[in-house]
Each structure stands twice: as structure tokens, then as C-alpha cells.
Design an enzyme around this catalytic site. Sequence first.
Site, PDB file in Angstrom:
ATOM      1  N   ASP A  29       0.806  -1.219   0.000  1.00 32.59           N
ATOM      2  CA  ASP A  29       0.000   0.000   0.000  1.00 32.59           C
ATOM      3  C   ASP A  29       0.840   1.270   0.000  1.00 32.59           C
ATOM      4  OD1 ASP A  29      -2.423  -1.177  -0.181  1.00 32.59           O
ATOM      5  OD2 ASP A  29      -3.118  -0.695   1.834  1.00 32.59           O
ATOM      6  N   HIS A 257       5.885  11.905  14.173  1.00 32.56           N
ATOM      7  CA  HIS A 257       5.424  13.077  13.422  1.00 32.56           C
ATOM      8  C   HIS A 257       5.327  14.336  14.285  1.00 32.56           C
ATOM      9  CE1 HIS A 257       4.798  10.236  10.347  1.00 32.56           C
ATOM     10  NE2 HIS A 257       3.547   9.909  10.591  1.00 32.56           N
ATOM     11  N   LYS A 355      -7.343  17.156  10.296  1.00 29.76           N
ATOM     12  CA  LYS A 355      -6.595  18.398  10.512  1.00 29.76           C
ATOM     13  C   LYS A 355      -5.283  18.115  11.218  1.00 29.76           C
ATOM     14  CE  LYS A 355      -8.018  21.332  13.726  1.00 29.76           C
ATOM     15  NZ  LYS A 355      -8.843  22.350  14.400  1.00 29.76           N
TER      16      LYS A 355
END
Length: 509
Positions: A29, A257, A355
Site C-alpha cells: 500500500d 510526526h 486536521k
Amino acid sequence: MSGTIPSMETSGQQLKDNTIIIVLGASGDLAKKKTYPALFGLYKNGFLPRDVHIVGYARTKMDDVEYHKRTTGYIKVNEGDEETKAKVEEFKKNSTYVSGGYEDGPSFDNLNKHLEQIESKYQSKERNRVFYLALPPSVFIPVAKNLREHCYAGKGGANRIIVEKPFGKDTDSCRELLKSLKEHWTEDETYRIDHYLGKEMVKNLLVLRFANIAFSSGWDKNSISNVQITFKEPFGTEGRGGYFDEFGIIRDILQNHLLQVLSVLTMERPVSFSAEDVRDEKVKVLRAIPPIERSDTLLGQYVAANGKPGYLDDDTVPHNSVCPTYAATTLWIHNPRWEGVPFILKAGKAVNEAKVEIRIQYKDVTQGIFKDISRNELVIRIQPSEAVYLKFNAKTPGLYTRAIPSEMDLTYKRRFADIHIPEAYESLILDALKGDHSNFVRDDELDVAWKIFTPILHWIDGLSGPRPKPVGYPYGSRGPKELDAFIQKYGYKRTTEGYAWPVTNVSNL
């Protein structure tokens, strides 16, 4: 094989000719949704080396038709765009596929023969090979070992290996992975991707901070009350619960992240934009962050609501799992610039919107002439619709001397209407081809990042006492109802009622 293998290339060398990009895990993927579309974006715009060839490698047996169908299936082509269609066909002709195992040497000998056949057509002796590991971490080490022993280009060329997260599950497993990789690949040859470092607004942070006195002069504990870095996803695990349950939201989002965003947001000004100068400053600020306390943590797990299934309704999730799908953690930086400022990292699945943003809330103005006035906020929206806006107070238009909240707004789609913002993977692959490590994660940076999160992760995993039970929150909500109280205890104040962005109707105030 043991010991550290010396690199045969000069650090920072840009690859311009005679380059093969090998995508390992080409049938997965990640490769078809991210890697190949990014490679095509660079190819279409002329950023890949001249005479580049792309080779896919995976266990799956595929003919050329099936391979090209997979690798181009997620490339966006507008109807009637004949130029892009032609480029897709060109891209296919420059891409071939080899199937083989990940743990046996003969499979990599076969891959090497294919690479040598391509290189035999080169006019010069230069041979450059870039290996992109779009693979699960369970096969990182055997693949890295086999590539070094069977597919490494000799003298006169460069070898680079790009590795995707996750880089381990805690401090010890990360160190073991780093040690094993270093037995075969040097730090100069290794590019550890965290794709958030390739996002436009994250890369913009350095310019925003250090090229604007208006911001940099108040970028510290004297002006800032609290900072929130938020990641929100409006969907659940949707059949990927088995993988997610093993890692959880903290390993998936916060430890990599959001912590990378935090490091760029809070680091000191580097001496230059060179890779090591930037990464030195990131490591310094991360080393000033102690391990997260349990009392500074809120964990949640989504439950069925609004016609959507709960986390435990996913057949791939273990029965009675207490794996959090939402986490809010507060980090503290013990240095002169940030002492006492809470940094709240929040990430959740199955919430009300998609978001990613940074919200910097400034301290209250001195009381006296104003009462209950809104705090200033600087909001940096990383995705979607990249934007920077500053909430500030202005006089109400008209005959009243009254302050209302308003904003200065830099929304990229309006300000830079004709500019194409590249995908993060495009930016990072190009950086790797240029030999620029600035936006890749260094080994010591990775080690200190895991030190911050490992104690809390061991608590969640039940390795240091009973496992905590996450609070439930409805699918499609903002997250746990306890969230408001959690962020308020760190000094966050909601904007005055009546504020609306981006248009304020004065008659409603």
C-alpha cells in the site's frame, strides 16, 4: 558480517545521471499510494536524474501489466490532460519489476543481475543505486544486509538506503535496529524518512521563525502561555486494527510526526541550513525534554456512534483491547527559552475532522484598560489547506471603542493560487537524491526521541504495572469529553464567545 561498513560516496553528492531507484515492497500500500505517485511527480516535472530507471521488488509474482497497473493506479490524471497521460506511459517504460524473497541471498543476486543489465547501457562507469524500503520493520535488517552484500554498487557510484518508520517500538528495540543497520550501511548512506519533515508548512517553520523579527522576538516563555500540536483523523482503523493495535496512536503519530514538528518549532537558531547544523539543534532541544509523566497523559478509545462502529467492533482488533486510539500528552522543555511552557501533543482517530495544526497561545495582556480580552494566537495549519493566521484584537468598526478578535490570514490557496505544493514524499525523495539529510532523522535524534516516550509506552503496554484503561469517546466527536479540562489545566483559554473565523458579523457581537 560485523563492524561498520565504510561508505564509497562523498556526503552530499547530488545524483544526476546513471541512477536506479529500487522500491522494495513495491506491491504494498505504501508504495502504490505514496512512493510511486511521488516518483511520478518528480519525473513529470524533470526532477529525477537523467536516464533514471525505477525497479520494483517484492515477493508478489506479477507481470508487467499488473505491476504498472498497481504503480500508476494512484497517479492523478485529469480528464483531457494528454500531456500527463503521455508522461505516465513514459514513466511505465522506465520502470520494471523483479519478484523475490526478502531473506535469501540468491533472490538479491537475481535482483542485482537485473540492475546490471540496465547499467550495461550506461555510457560512463558511474553507477548510482537508491534503495527505498517501503517495507514492514520485521524485514528491515535482512533486506538491508542482503542489499549491502548482493546489490551494492562498487566504486565510482553512490549507494543510498531510505528507511520508513517505525524505527523500533521503544528505546531498546530502536537501538538494536540502529546497531544492525550500521553493520551494513553508514549514517551518510542512510535516510530515515518521517514524511512530516517534508510537508510544506513544517519546512516553512524555519523561515517563519528565523526570518521574521516580529515572530522571533516573542518566541519564548516570556510571551507564550502554551502550545498545542494537533493531529485529527475522521476515520477509524477500518480493517487495519491488527497492525494499529500492536503500535497504537502514540507510536503511530506522537513519537515521530508530532515530536518532529515540536523539535523544529522549539529548536535554537542553527548556524546554517546545513543538515548537521539543523539536526544538532533539534537534538539539543529534544535532550532537554524529560520522559512524559503519567499525570500529563490522557488516553481515549473511540466507541460506536453516529452509525459508525467502535474500535472493538473491528474484527481485526483483539477482544477487550485497551489500545488507545486517542492520546494527549504534555511535554516540558527544561531550557532558558521554554522553561514552564506546556507543549500539548494531541492525536486521535475517528474524530470530527481531518486536521494537523500548531496552535501557539500567547499570555494575557496586562489588566486595566481591557477586561476579558481574547488572547493572541498564532495558528499554523499543516494540512489540509496550508495556512498561517494570527488572531489579534482590533477596535470594533464604528462609533464604539471596543476590542474584538480578528485575524491576519495567510491561506496558501489564496495567496499562492498558481503554485503547486509538492507532496511530502516528493520533497524528501528529491532531498535524498541531492544527498541532503536536513529533513531526515539522525540516529542520535531517534534515540533521544524514544527516551521521552518509552516509559509512558511501557505503562500503556503493561510492562510497568497494570495497563491503563482509556476513556471512551463517540466516533465523530472532538475526542474524550475530559479533553477540555485536560488542556485547561495547562493554562489554555478558549477564545471569547462570538468569535468566528474568517468572517466576523459585527451585528452579532
